[in-house]
Design an enzyme around this catalytic site. Structure first.
Site, short mmCIF file in Angstrom:
data_model
loop_
_atom_site.label_atom_id
_atom_site.label_comp_id
_atom_site.label_asym_id
_atom_site.label_seq_id
_atom_site.Cartn_x
_atom_site.Cartn_y
_atom_site.Cartn_z
N LYS A 205 79.92 -40.81 -0.63
CA LYS A 205 79.34 -42.14 -0.72
C LYS A 205 80.48 -43.14 -0.83
O LYS A 205 81.26 -43.12 -1.78
CB LYS A 205 78.44 -42.24 -1.96
CG LYS A 205 77.82 -43.62 -2.12
CD LYS A 205 76.86 -43.66 -3.30
CE LYS A 205 76.21 -45.02 -3.41
NZ LYS A 205 75.30 -45.08 -4.56
N ARG A 227 82.54 -51.22 -7.41
CA ARG A 227 82.33 -49.78 -7.58
C ARG A 227 83.49 -48.94 -7.04
O ARG A 227 83.35 -47.76 -6.82
CB ARG A 227 81.05 -49.36 -6.87
CG ARG A 227 79.80 -50.10 -7.33
CD ARG A 227 78.58 -49.22 -7.13
NE ARG A 227 77.32 -49.93 -7.08
CZ ARG A 227 76.74 -50.56 -8.10
NH1 ARG A 227 77.34 -50.59 -9.28
NH2 ARG A 227 75.58 -51.16 -7.93
N LYS A 258 77.13 -41.36 3.34
CA LYS A 258 76.51 -42.66 3.21
C LYS A 258 77.58 -43.74 3.18
O LYS A 258 78.54 -43.58 2.44
CB LYS A 258 75.71 -42.67 1.90
CG LYS A 258 75.08 -43.99 1.57
CD LYS A 258 74.41 -43.91 0.25
CE LYS A 258 73.88 -45.29 -0.04
NZ LYS A 258 73.38 -45.39 -1.38
N TYR A 323 65.24 -46.91 6.46
CA TYR A 323 64.17 -47.89 6.27
C TYR A 323 63.35 -48.05 7.55
O TYR A 323 62.30 -48.67 7.54
CB TYR A 323 64.77 -49.23 5.83
CG TYR A 323 65.58 -49.08 4.55
CD1 TYR A 323 64.94 -48.97 3.32
CD2 TYR A 323 66.97 -48.97 4.58
CE1 TYR A 323 65.66 -48.77 2.16
CE2 TYR A 323 67.70 -48.78 3.42
CZ TYR A 323 67.03 -48.67 2.22
OH TYR A 323 67.75 -48.46 1.06
#
Ligand code: PBG
Length: 337
Positions: A205, A227, A258, A323
């Site tokens: 990620k 992050r 991801k 999505y």
């Protein structure tokens, strides 16, 4: 009269003429190497404990925050479209420094999972296991002396995963990027006899700018800093392989890359290297790009989306978290590929 062209056509002999197999739609279908279908898709769903009716997320047209009562019809729709799995994200009623609403038995994700498993036991329910939506500081771990501390966060992540398993989740998806999170979760699940709860590890990620619409949706932007001390640095490819290998050793049943589109090389390399099932997360920013361009009439949404979904599959993903799942399932239903 013989034209020059006629001469060329009649005389040339060529062993390789790839165009022979592109002449007809049916011929192209016969030699097609990759197909995406509903059964490849996982649909992310946001459940919000503070609202009573659905609210569209402005930067993600077509995607809404749902109340628990909206969830029922959403799940019926997903099942009717033959989408096999959903990934549940929660927006809690309140946040605190340790994200306690993330592991509460009556938390929003726990109640959502129970409800789904009651109405649709065959639907695969995966959950996002993280703290950022539940902490008042918005980081994915807990904070001591201004630092995101790893090992203390593991206990909480394990607790969240167990609470999701207890609610009936089939798959838990640790996405905090804390070192050792898969092992901590596997041990905690096994200790409580949740041997059959699978782990889909967000292994590679990246610290990506493509999460911006999601953070708006999940209200999970960090209050300070970013992050980059736990998510991966985008230029790194070899490190992604080490992350995945470590997660597989720690007990991951599925590993994930991801985002998807800027990381297709990582997906391909993971596919070549590991036999573990591989998921790719086509994230919110990737969705927003296409929606925005389509709204302006700059791109054909259906064609572009089909092209990117097949690209993610061709790169090597078994599971595509997107999505676009509902709209794509409708397109797939309407046409044979
Ligand atoms: C939380 C989490 C994020 C996403 C999934 N889980 C965002 C982040 O790390 O800030 C991103 C999903 C998306 O952009 O669609 N740990």
């Amino acid at each position: 009269m013989k034209s020059e062209l006629y001469e060329v056509t009649r005389n040339s002999s060529m062993a390789e003429r790839p165009r022979r197999l592109r002449r007809l739609q049916a011929l192209r279908a016969l030699v097609r190497e990759t197909r995406v279908s509903n059964s490849d898709l996982m649909y992310p769903i946001f459940v919000d404990d503070r609202i009573s009716k659905r609210q569209e997320i402005p930067s993600m047209p077509g995607i809404s925050h749902l109340s628990l009562s909206d969830l029922a019809s959403e799940i019926d729709e997903v099942c009717a479209l033959k989408i096999p799995s959903v990934l549940i994200f929660g927006l809690p009623d309140r946040k605190d420094s340790v994200g306690s609403r993330a592991y509460a038995d009556d938390g929003i994700v726990q109640r959502a999972v129970q409800q789904i498993k009651r109405s649709s036991p065959e639907l695969v329910v995966a959950t996002d296991v993280c703290l950022c939506q539940y902490t008042d500081h918005g980081h994915c771990g807990i904070i001591h002396a201004g630092e995101i501390v790893n090992d203390e966060s593991l206990k909480l992540l394990a607790r969240i995963a167990v609470s999701h398993a207890k609610a009936g989740a089939d798959i838990v998806g640790p996405s905090a990027m804390m070192d050792g999170q898969v092992k901590a979760i596997r041990n905690a699940l096994d200790e409580q006899s949740y041997y059959n709860t699978a782990i889909m590890a967000y292994s590679a990620k990246y610290a990506s700018s493509f999460y911006a619409p999601f953070r708006e949706a999940a209200e999970s932007a960090p209050a300070w800093g970013d992050r980059r001390s736990y998510q991966m640095d985008p230029p790194n490819r070899r490190e992604a392989m080490r992350e995945m290998a470590a997660d597989i050793r720690e007990g991951a049943d599925i590993v994930m890359v991801k985002p998807a589109l800027s990381y297709l090389d990582i997906i391909r390399e993971a596919r070549n290297r590991f036999d573990t099932p591989l998921a790719a997360y086509n994230v919110s920013g990737e969705y927003a790009l296409i929606k925005a361009a389509a709204q302006k009439g700059w791109l054909d949404e259906e064609r572009v989306t089909r092209e990117i979904l097949v690209a993610i599959k061709r790169a090597g993903a078994d599971i595509i978290i997107t999505y676009f799942a509902k709209i794509a399932a409708r397109w797939f239903e309407a046409t044979t590929q």
